[in-house]
Design a protein around this motif. Structure first.
Motif, mmCIF file in Angstrom:
data_model
loop_
_atom_site.group_PDB
_atom_site.id
_atom_site.type_symbol
_atom_site.label_atom_id
_atom_site.label_comp_id
_atom_site.label_asym_id
_atom_site.label_seq_id
_atom_site.Cartn_x
_atom_site.Cartn_y
_atom_site.Cartn_z
ATOM 1 N N GLN A 70 1.017 4.263 -2.742
ATOM 2 C CA GLN A 70 0.837 5.671 -2.361
ATOM 3 C C GLN A 70 1.989 6.540 -2.857
ATOM 4 O O GLN A 70 1.796 7.677 -3.264
ATOM 5 C CB GLN A 70 0.740 5.794 -0.838
ATOM 6 N N LYS A 71 3.211 5.973 -2.806
ATOM 7 C CA LYS A 71 4.399 6.732 -3.234
ATOM 8 C C LYS A 71 4.557 6.763 -4.749
ATOM 9 O O LYS A 71 5.432 7.448 -5.271
ATOM 10 C CB LYS A 71 5.651 6.084 -2.643
ATOM 11 N N ILE A 126 0.832 -1.212 0.000
ATOM 12 C CA ILE A 126 0.000 0.000 0.000
ATOM 13 C C ILE A 126 0.867 1.263 0.000
ATOM 14 O O ILE A 126 0.613 2.197 -0.767
ATOM 15 C CB ILE A 126 -1.017 -0.037 1.168
ATOM 16 N N THR A 127 1.920 1.270 0.807
ATOM 17 C CA THR A 127 2.828 2.431 0.836
ATOM 18 C C THR A 127 3.460 2.645 -0.530
ATOM 19 O O THR A 127 3.610 3.779 -1.005
ATOM 20 C CB THR A 127 3.957 2.199 1.870
ATOM 21 N N LYS A 185 -3.445 4.316 -6.323
ATOM 22 C CA LYS A 185 -3.194 5.578 -5.614
ATOM 23 C C LYS A 185 -4.432 6.483 -5.671
ATOM 24 O O LYS A 185 -5.043 6.635 -6.734
ATOM 25 C CB LYS A 185 -2.010 6.261 -6.304
ATOM 26 N N LYS A 186 -4.774 7.080 -4.536
ATOM 27 C CA LYS A 186 -5.980 7.940 -4.432
ATOM 28 C C LYS A 186 -6.110 8.932 -5.586
ATOM 29 O O LYS A 186 -7.182 9.108 -6.147
ATOM 30 C CB LYS A 186 -5.945 8.730 -3.119
ATOM 31 N N GLU A 225 -10.274 0.462 6.491
ATOM 32 C CA GLU A 225 -9.010 1.120 6.858
ATOM 33 C C GLU A 225 -8.157 1.346 5.607
ATOM 34 O O GLU A 225 -7.604 2.431 5.408
ATOM 35 C CB GLU A 225 -8.198 0.272 7.856
ATOM 36 N N ARG A 226 -8.041 0.325 4.777
ATOM 37 C CA ARG A 226 -7.223 0.466 3.558
ATOM 38 C C ARG A 226 -7.833 1.475 2.596
ATOM 39 O O ARG A 226 -7.110 2.153 1.858
ATOM 40 C CB ARG A 226 -7.057 -0.903 2.882
ATOM 41 N N LYS A 227 -9.176 1.571 2.613
ATOM 42 C CA LYS A 227 -9.849 2.523 1.721
ATOM 43 C C LYS A 227 -9.493 3.962 2.061
ATOM 44 O O LYS A 227 -9.664 4.859 1.242
ATOM 45 C CB LYS A 227 -11.368 2.342 1.822
ATOM 46 N N LEU A 228 -9.030 4.195 3.285
ATOM 47 C CA LEU A 228 -8.588 5.538 3.651
ATOM 48 C C LEU A 228 -7.248 5.852 2.989
ATOM 49 O O LEU A 228 -6.881 7.010 2.813
ATOM 50 C CB LEU A 228 -8.442 5.673 5.172
ATOM 51 N N GLU A 229 -6.510 4.807 2.629
ATOM 52 C CA GLU A 229 -5.149 4.983 2.109
ATOM 53 C C GLU A 229 -5.052 4.894 0.582
ATOM 54 O O GLU A 229 -4.202 5.534 -0.032
ATOM 55 C CB GLU A 229 -4.227 3.921 2.718
ATOM 56 N N VAL A 230 -5.890 4.040 -0.002
ATOM 57 C CA VAL A 230 -5.860 3.831 -1.462
ATOM 58 C C VAL A 230 -7.293 3.683 -1.973
ATOM 59 O O VAL A 230 -8.201 3.481 -1.175
ATOM 60 C CB VAL A 230 -5.082 2.528 -1.843
#
Ligand code: GLN
Length: 251
Positions: free
Chosen positions: A88-89, A84-85, A217-218, A104-109
């Motif tokens: 995001q990067k 996930i990181t 990525k969002k 929880e993961r939906k908040l990140e991706v």
């Protein structure tokens, strides 16, 4: 003299032509767009390595998605907990690793639509006194770090009772060696591990039923839309069912 000059000119022209026509070949060793998939290739039958080659349901589906996008797939192998990181990067374009959609993961991706279902199951040594989820109370549970099995079992049975390994296969080795009493992991890898290791069995009880999807990525909503469109097409034309059937025999 005139003749010689024109010969030189002609030769120069030919040379130039050769040089010029060669240029594009030098410029484009490979100008196909590459799309990078972050995964943890220790999760059969979704992703695993055979020699140096990446194989599995996710790898095959991602290959088809890449084709739909006019790109070439590159698989980047990493710890599950880093995927996930990495998305995001922007180190990888998407994460695909039998990854469960969670709030929880939906908040990140962002997640694409789901392409498969997973079930968290419990593996025990044959003849174990653990017969149900309740019997796990106070026992040592092995999991794979950062997975839903890891997160849920820490919540339900206490962090002190859960040992997280970086690979599912390492949790299985610990189970065989008696370091843990049970392993909680997704059903298809569980079946693969039990088939490869004597003396283990999967409890009938299902710990959690989940949807697998691809993490993007969002900010990259364009790619999210494109992957969703590709998934829709590959579902409609039967490609996804065919790929899954290649690895999982219908029960
Ligand atoms: N489905 C589980 C999760 O998303 C495990 C995935 C994996 O280990 N590759 O947490």
């Amino acid at each position: 003299m005139k003749k010689v000059l024109s010969l030189i000119l002609a030769a120069a022209l030919i040379l130039c032509f050769a040089a010029c026509s060669q240029q594009p070949a030098v410029e484009k060793p490979d100008n196909a767009t590459v799309i990078k998939m972050g995964t943890n290739a220790a999760f059969p039958p979704y992703e695993f390595k055979e020699g140096e080659a990446f194989k599995g349901i996710d790898v095959d589906i991602a290959t088809e998605i890449a084709k739909e996008l006019g790109a070439e797939l590159e698989v980047v192998d990493m710890e599950f907990d880093s995927i996930i990181t990495s998305v995001q990067k922007g180190e990888v374009d998407f994460g695909m690793a039998g990854m469960t959609v969670t709030d929880e993961r939906k908040l990140e991706v962002n997640f694409t639509s789901s392409y498969a279902t997973g079930v968290q199951v419990v593996i025990v040594p044959e003849g174990s006194d653990i017969k149900s989820l309740d019997d796990l109370e106070g026992k040592k549970i092995g999991t794979q770090l950062g997975t839903t099995g890891d997160i849920y079992s820490k919540d339900d049975y206490g962090e002190e009772n859960v040992v997280s390994y970086s690979k599912g296969a390492d949790a299985i080795i610990a189970l065989k060696g008696g370091d843990v009493d049970a392993v909680i992991i997704d059903n298809e890898p569980a079946k693969a591990f039990v088939a490869q290791n004597e003396g283990l069995e999967i409890l009938e009880t299902e710990y959690a039923i989940e949807d697998y999807a691809i993490a993007v990525k969002k900010e990259n909503t364009d790619l999210l839309d494109k992957i969703n469109a590709a998934l829709e097409k590959l579902t409609a034309d039967g490609t996804i069912d065919r790929i899954i059937a290649n690895y999982i025999s219908a029960e």
